[in-house]
Structure formats: C-alpha cells, structure tokens
Enzyme design. Sequence first.
Site, PDB file in Angstrom:
ATOM      1  N   ARG A 134       0.808  -1.226   0.000  1.00  0.00           N
ATOM      2  CA  ARG A 134       0.000   0.000   0.000  1.00  0.00           C
ATOM      3  C   ARG A 134       0.840   1.274   0.000  1.00  0.00           C
ATOM      4  O   ARG A 134       0.323   2.352  -0.300  1.00  0.00           O
ATOM      5  CB  ARG A 134      -0.922   0.015   1.232  1.00  0.00           C
ATOM      6  CG  ARG A 134      -2.015  -1.031   1.211  1.00  0.00           C
ATOM      7  CD  ARG A 134      -3.022  -0.761   2.312  1.00  0.00           C
ATOM      8  NE  ARG A 134      -3.686   0.525   2.103  1.00  0.00           N
ATOM      9  CZ  ARG A 134      -4.280   1.217   3.067  1.00  0.00           C
ATOM     10  NH1 ARG A 134      -4.263   0.771   4.315  1.00  0.00           N
ATOM     11  NH2 ARG A 134      -4.874   2.353   2.799  1.00  0.00           N
ATOM     12  N   TYR A 191      -0.586  11.386  -0.140  1.00  0.00           N
ATOM     13  CA  TYR A 191       0.011  12.443   0.684  1.00  0.00           C
ATOM     14  C   TYR A 191       0.642  13.526  -0.180  1.00  0.00           C
ATOM     15  O   TYR A 191       0.588  14.720   0.159  1.00  0.00           O
ATOM     16  CB  TYR A 191       1.039  11.855   1.655  1.00  0.00           C
ATOM     17  CG  TYR A 191       0.419  11.332   2.926  1.00  0.00           C
ATOM     18  CD1 TYR A 191      -0.110  12.209   3.872  1.00  0.00           C
ATOM     19  CD2 TYR A 191       0.327   9.964   3.185  1.00  0.00           C
ATOM     20  CE1 TYR A 191      -0.710  11.749   5.032  1.00  0.00           C
ATOM     21  CE2 TYR A 191      -0.258   9.490   4.347  1.00  0.00           C
ATOM     22  CZ  TYR A 191      -0.782  10.384   5.267  1.00  0.00           C
ATOM     23  OH  TYR A 191      -1.382   9.932   6.417  1.00  0.00           O
ATOM     24  N   CYS A 223     -11.725   0.641  20.993  1.00  0.00           N
ATOM     25  CA  CYS A 223     -10.572  -0.168  21.394  1.00  0.00           C
ATOM     26  C   CYS A 223      -9.436  -0.018  20.392  1.00  0.00           C
ATOM     27  O   CYS A 223      -8.265  -0.159  20.742  1.00  0.00           O
ATOM     28  CB  CYS A 223     -10.972  -1.641  21.500  1.00  0.00           C
ATOM     29  SG  CYS A 223     -12.299  -1.969  22.677  1.00  0.00           S
ATOM     30  N   HIS A 242     -20.013  16.299  24.593  1.00  0.00           N
ATOM     31  CA  HIS A 242     -19.770  17.612  25.183  1.00  0.00           C
ATOM     32  C   HIS A 242     -20.481  18.676  24.345  1.00  0.00           C
ATOM     33  O   HIS A 242     -20.359  18.698  23.115  1.00  0.00           O
ATOM     34  CB  HIS A 242     -18.271  17.922  25.253  1.00  0.00           C
ATOM     35  CG  HIS A 242     -17.979  19.110  26.117  1.00  0.00           C
ATOM     36  ND1 HIS A 242     -18.120  20.407  25.667  1.00  0.00           N
ATOM     37  CD2 HIS A 242     -17.600  19.204  27.420  1.00  0.00           C
ATOM     38  CE1 HIS A 242     -17.814  21.240  26.641  1.00  0.00           C
ATOM     39  NE2 HIS A 242     -17.499  20.539  27.723  1.00  0.00           N
ATOM     40  N   ASP A 266     -12.803  23.161  28.888  1.00  0.00           N
ATOM     41  CA  ASP A 266     -13.847  22.822  29.848  1.00  0.00           C
ATOM     42  C   ASP A 266     -13.766  21.354  30.247  1.00  0.00           C
ATOM     43  O   ASP A 266     -13.979  21.004  31.413  1.00  0.00           O
ATOM     44  CB  ASP A 266     -15.221  23.129  29.264  1.00  0.00           C
ATOM     45  CG  ASP A 266     -16.334  22.851  30.254  1.00  0.00           C
ATOM     46  OD1 ASP A 266     -16.387  23.547  31.287  1.00  0.00           O
ATOM     47  OD2 ASP A 266     -17.128  21.915  30.023  1.00  0.00           O
ATOM     48  N   CYS A 278     -14.898  -9.450  25.031  1.00  0.00           N
ATOM     49  CA  CYS A 278     -13.458  -9.189  24.910  1.00  0.00           C
ATOM     50  C   CYS A 278     -12.668 -10.472  25.182  1.00  0.00           C
ATOM     51  O   CYS A 278     -12.923 -11.186  26.157  1.00  0.00           O
ATOM     52  CB  CYS A 278     -13.033  -8.111  25.905  1.00  0.00           C
ATOM     53  SG  CYS A 278     -11.264  -7.738  25.877  1.00  0.00           S
TER      54      CYS A 278
END
Length: 381
Positions: A73, A81, A154, A188, A341, A364
Amino acid sequence: MPTGMQVTRLLSTSALPVSGQAKKAKTGILLLNMGGPQKTDQVHDYLLRIMTDRDMIQLPVQSRLGPYIAKRRTPDVQKKYEEIGGGSPILKWTKRQGELLCHKLDQLSPETGPHKYYIAFRYVSPFTEDAISEIEKDGVEKVVIFSQYPQYSCATTGSSLNAIYSYMKNKTRDTNVKWSLIDRWPTHPLLAKTIADRITTELKQFPKEKQKDVMLLFSAHSLPLRAVKRGDPYPSEVGATVQLVMQELGFCNPYSLVWQSKVGPLPWLEPYTEDAIKGYVKQGKKNFILVPVAFVNEHIETLHEMDIEYCQDLGKEVGVECMRRAAAPNDHPLFISALADIVTSHMKSDQKINPKFLTRCPHCVNNKCHLSKTWFAELCT
C-alpha cells in the site's frame, strides 16, 4: 456540562497563540492521537505500525501479512500524501490545539498551572515513549491523559492506552505524580456547537432556496463488524455526537451517519460514505455536505478521501450539483473552549478514571486489555 454563564466565561477568555511552553510545568496534558507521516518517506513505517498493531486491526498470520500489506500500500498512500501537500498536518494542528488549550487552562485554572501539553502519537513520532520520557524529565506534579478521539474505540484510544501501559508497566514510577484519564467526550455541548457551526458555515455557500434540502452526511472512520459484535462502544458514541449536533441545528436538514476508510476484505460498518452518496443521488438528492464527526483535525481522511475522492471525483462521476465538506474542529474557538472545559471539569472532579473505560467489552478476548485496565485503575487512584 457547562452552564450558560460558564460557556460565556470560557469563550470570553482569548485563545491566543503562545511563543513557548512554561519551563517548569505543574500539570502535564498528554494528548493522544494516531498521528500521521509528515513526509512521504515515513509512510511505509507508519503503515507497518498500523498493520502490525492487533489493537487496531486483526489479520491472520499478522506478523507476515501486516508487513506485506504495508509494503504493497505504500506507493499508493505516498501518492495521496503528495496530493495534499506532501504530508499529514495532524502534528501541526495538535501542537496548535495544545498551545491554545494550555494558554486557556492557565487562565481558567491557575491553581493547577502552569500547564504544558505533550503529544503521544501511536504510529509516528512523537511516540508514546517520547512523550512520557519528556514528562518524567520535566518533573510535573500531575498528568492528565487526554484522548483526542471524542468517541472511544478499542482500536484508537484503547490502542494508545495499551501503548502507555506497555511502556510504563515495568518502569519505576514516581508515586508522587498524580495521574488521571479522560478517555472519551462524545456529547460535550461545545463539541456539538463546534461541528454545528462548521456545518452552518458550509450551508451558507448554497443558494438560499436549496439550503434546506442539502443532505448532511456525517462521516466517521468505519470499524470491522468483528469489533462491533465484540461490544466496541464507538458506533453508539459517534451516533450520540451526531444526534447532539442535529439537536443544536434544530434538525434543520436531512442527515445520515455513514462510514469511510474501510481496510481489507472483512466486513466493516456500513453504509460506506461512497455508497451512501451514490444511493442518495439515485433518490434525487443533488446537494451534500460531508461532515467529519470523529476527526478533530485535518488529515488524509478529510483532505484526500473526503475532499478529493468524494467531493471532487465521485461528485463529478454521479452528477451532484454541489458537494462540500465541513472543516474539522482544528483551532475553532468553540472547540478550544470545549477542550479547556473538559480538562478543568475533570481536574475538579473526584472521578479520575471513567468506570466505563474500566469495563471490558462483553465479548473481549484480549488479555492485554484486561491487564491494561487493571493497571490504569491503580495508576489513577
């Protein structure tokens, strides 16, 4: 959650760039993120670390298949990029966010200052061990580990925290240094306001008579279904962010949550962003705004995948009238206020670690996850 007066106070504190960090910091803010190659010659090693990290992706015979995929890849990713300027801007934006955050923290919480930020990238320099070594050298009194992934997975925050555990578990630790952890912050209110403001900015670029019909596609990095079935909380937390943003916008437009950046042959979360665009065009939708809902700064998934592959190439292919992309939070004043905050509220709280983080996914099977969570429970008490 900040009150109206607290929001006013947060926003009234100017977020100005600072010339340098305090030489002797009292509190260190350890910013966790994936990172991105700053130069194309870093791409191979960056991909290699991702493809051999079993917290990020699980492959059969990973020690052999991971390096093979990374090598195969590399040329294609290097080209991408090059098309966005030669490297990832994640480090630039993370430094900017860290500077503005600490500048604001010094004003909002002088009793815990001076504050200094440290960057711990997972797959490219500055690495976790570099950041922790710098923290130890500086002799700070308190460290706040602050994941820059708003929604926990995870594969992202979990992998970064496992890297901290792996590096520190056998080291002699200064027990006088107090550690705490911010592992997620998907709901938030100032995060929602930031994303809503980015959307509103783009909506204004459409003709007035078409603005209400613009389709909002909230696009987040997909996740293997294997991880979803295991109980990874990421999909539900991303959905919670989307719901809060739309509530902030008064549910002004049609919207959908879609998923991008699938890697490999195994099934991942759908609908994929590309397929969703094609599907909605077939349903008669002609105008779109792509919204990065799980990325806090610009990187290859926004600058190339969203801007070039979707808005430019796919948009032309399927015949959309207009497809735009909302900017990532970056250094938006509301977003810096959100970060400040989150940290100040956390430092004032008695809860130094989230019980949700200490709870493993129901299915898990990763023993390292169990050991890591047990270790963090001790570290943050």
